[in-house]
Write a protein that holds these residues in place. Structure first.
Motif, short mmCIF file in Angstrom:
data_model
loop_
_atom_site.label_atom_id
_atom_site.label_comp_id
_atom_site.label_asym_id
_atom_site.label_seq_id
_atom_site.Cartn_x
_atom_site.Cartn_y
_atom_site.Cartn_z
N GLY A 39 24.48 82.96 5.30
CA GLY A 39 26.03 82.97 4.37
C GLY A 39 26.02 81.72 3.90
O GLY A 39 25.52 81.07 3.69
N ALA A 40 27.54 81.99 3.36
CA ALA A 40 28.09 81.37 3.47
C ALA A 40 28.26 79.43 4.16
O ALA A 40 28.31 79.71 4.99
CB ALA A 40 29.41 81.20 2.88
N GLY B 52 30.35 79.31 6.63
CA GLY B 52 30.80 80.77 7.61
C GLY B 52 30.18 80.40 9.04
O GLY B 52 29.91 79.20 9.20
N VAL B 53 29.42 81.40 9.73
CA VAL B 53 29.36 80.77 10.63
C VAL B 53 27.70 81.22 10.73
O VAL B 53 26.77 80.99 11.90
CB VAL B 53 30.14 81.76 12.31
N GLY C 3 24.08 85.24 -0.06
CA GLY C 3 25.23 85.88 -0.46
C GLY C 3 26.23 86.35 0.83
O GLY C 3 27.04 86.13 0.99
N GLY C 4 25.19 86.53 1.95
CA GLY C 4 25.93 87.16 2.89
C GLY C 4 24.33 87.93 3.30
O GLY C 4 23.27 88.45 3.07
N SER C 5 24.89 89.25 4.38
CA SER C 5 23.94 90.41 4.84
C SER C 5 22.72 90.86 3.93
O SER C 5 21.95 91.52 3.75
CB SER C 5 25.57 90.84 5.73
N TYR D 286 27.56 87.16 18.15
CA TYR D 286 28.92 87.36 18.71
C TYR D 286 29.46 88.62 17.85
O TYR D 286 28.89 88.52 16.95
CB TYR D 286 29.75 86.05 18.57
N GLU E 189 31.58 90.09 15.68
CA GLU E 189 32.52 88.94 13.44
C GLU E 189 33.08 90.69 13.22
O GLU E 189 33.61 91.62 13.44
CB GLU E 189 30.87 89.43 12.07
N SER F 275 27.30 90.80 -0.31
CA SER F 275 27.92 90.29 1.13
C SER F 275 28.37 91.30 2.38
O SER F 275 28.40 92.22 1.69
CB SER F 275 29.55 89.05 1.12
N GLY F 276 28.09 91.37 3.11
CA GLY F 276 28.66 92.19 4.25
C GLY F 276 30.01 92.74 4.19
O GLY F 276 30.78 93.21 3.88
N MET F 277 30.48 91.05 3.17
CA MET F 277 32.12 91.54 3.37
C MET F 277 32.31 93.28 2.67
O MET F 277 33.20 93.65 2.27
CB MET F 277 33.14 90.92 2.77
N TYR G 111 37.53 88.52 5.06
CA TYR G 111 36.40 88.11 5.23
C TYR G 111 35.43 88.80 6.73
O TYR G 111 36.53 88.75 7.89
CB TYR G 111 36.38 86.79 5.95
N VAL G 112 34.46 88.55 6.73
CA VAL G 112 34.29 89.25 8.12
C VAL G 112 32.91 88.19 8.76
O VAL G 112 31.96 88.07 8.37
CB VAL G 112 32.70 90.61 7.72
N SER G 113 33.36 87.67 9.92
CA SER G 113 32.57 86.90 10.37
C SER G 113 33.15 86.71 11.69
O SER G 113 34.41 87.33 12.14
CB SER G 113 33.11 85.08 9.63
N1 GLU Z 1 29.59 88.55 7.51
C1 GLU Z 1 29.38 87.87 6.68
C2 GLU Z 1 28.35 88.69 5.32
O1 GLU Z 1 27.56 89.37 6.55
C3 GLU Z 1 28.75 86.71 6.99
C4 GLU Z 1 29.88 86.17 7.81
C5 GLU Z 1 29.08 84.33 8.17
O2 GLU Z 1 28.60 83.29 7.54
O3 GLU Z 1 30.09 84.52 8.67
O4 GLU Z 1 28.23 88.48 4.14
#
Ligand code: GLU
Length: 327
Positions: free
Chosen positions: A34-35, A38-39, A68-70, A118, A120, A150-152, A195-197
């Motif tokens: 992801g970014a 991010g995590v 970009g994420g998920s 973990y 999110e 992105s997931g967000m 933000y979803v993280s």
């Molecule tokens: N959950 C976010 C997504 O899928 C990414 C979060 C992260 O990188 O920690 O877009």
């Protein structure tokens, strides 16, 4: 000029052959994350670090890619441009079933899960000075949904449907990357960031660290009826809390909902590669848990059983059976 002796030539040829041989047997894999703030990115980095440590034994070289994420990661897996991805458990489910955000695509039957990590949490953050105190106040505002991959973005669509919001209810919908949000919020380019993280994450840390009183940020509670509805409709959502004090100026627990961060791959990835990645991760799990504060409370049993809606990859199953986690 130095005279090139026969021995030097033989040495050079020998080294060349050796390196050719090494690169021929090295298997390169990459993990879509992801970014950078991010995590997912540090999670992918931690996994690769453990995999690369054992390279002499298994010949796998692992690298991470910022994405970009998920949703982008699941599409990249499906298009075979990536070998592994970290994705939200809700989008893992929908990609496998061909529902939700993936409703216009056939079910991605070759998707395979490996493990979950973990929780999110879903976070909406606004400026204290914005006058926004609950999520219903977002109507008529500039809200950043994030990039379409992105997931967000996708999760914001789910929340909107539960709330009965349509896109035209907002003044505008921005598609900024997670890491662009804190500054855009401070400068009033957007009224709300999403933000979803996992927590703590660099994006919310950055958003809540401004000294300027006009840029102080609060994370909103999601109202209980909405959380209840979301959890009821979506079996993969859980009630979740962003602990008070986790972020500056946000001393109280924040009520919201969450999903799991999961590691996925494709059926087409060879079993011994997935086996070695799983083994590198879980044989060194105590070490892994020290690599980011969000990993501290991880438990290997939950990693195998929670949040994995796509079937486990045979390579992961082989490892879990070996260590007695699966029968
Ligand atoms: N959950 C976010 C997504 O899928 C990414 C979060 C992260 O990188 O920690 O877009």
């Amino acid at each position: 000029m130095r005279k090139i002796t026969k021995i030097t030539i033989f040495t050079i040829i020998g080294q060349l052959l050796l390196s050719l041989n090494a690169s021929a047997s090295t298997k390169y894999i990459s993990i879509a994350t992801g970014a950078i703030t991010g995590v997912y990115y540090p999670t992918g980095g931690a996994i690769c670090r453990l995999v690369n440590r054992g390279r002499k034994d298994h010949g796998i070289r692992c690298s991470v890619e910022s994405t970009g994420g998920s949703v982008a990661n699941l599409n990249a897996l499906r298009n075979r441009v990536i070998d592994f991805g970290i994705v939200q458990s809700d989008w893992q489910y929908h990609a496998f079933k061909g529902t939700g955000f993936f409703g216009d695509q056939p079910p991605y039957k070759d998707l395979r899960s490996i493990a979950s990590f973990y929780t999110e949490t879903f976070a909406i953050a606004v400026k204290h000075s914005s006058g926004i105190s609950k999520i219903d106040d977002l109507i008529g505002k500039n809200v950043n949904f994030g990039p379409v991959g992105s997931g967000m973005y996708a999760t914001m669509e789910v929340l909107s449907s539960v709330k009965g919001w349509s896109k035209s209810d907002f003044k505008s919908i921005a598609q900024l990357n997670p890491s662009e949000q804190p500054e855009a919020l401070c400068n009033d380019r957007i009224d709300a960031m999403i933000y979803v993280s996992g927590n703590p994450n660099g994006v919310l840390q950055e958003a809540t660290q401004y000294q300027d009183p006009n840029c102080k940020v609060k994370i909103l509670n999601i109202d209980r009826p909405t959380i209840k509805k979301l959890v009821k409709i979506n079996p993969f959502y859980v009630k979740a809390i962003i602990p008070g004090g986790m972020y500056n100026d946000n001393p109280k627990n924040i009520e919201t909902f969450g999903i799991k961060a999961t590691l996925v791959t494709s059926k087409s990835i060879k079993s011994d590669i997935v086996y070695n990645v799983t083994k590198a991760l879980f044989n060194n799990f105590d070490n892994f848990k020290t690599l980011h504060p969000v990993f501290t409370a991880l438990n290997i049993k939950n990693s195998v059983t929670e949040g994995n809606s796509a079937p486990l990859h045979p390579g992961a199953i082989r490892y879990y059976k070996e260590v007695g986690l699966l029968k």
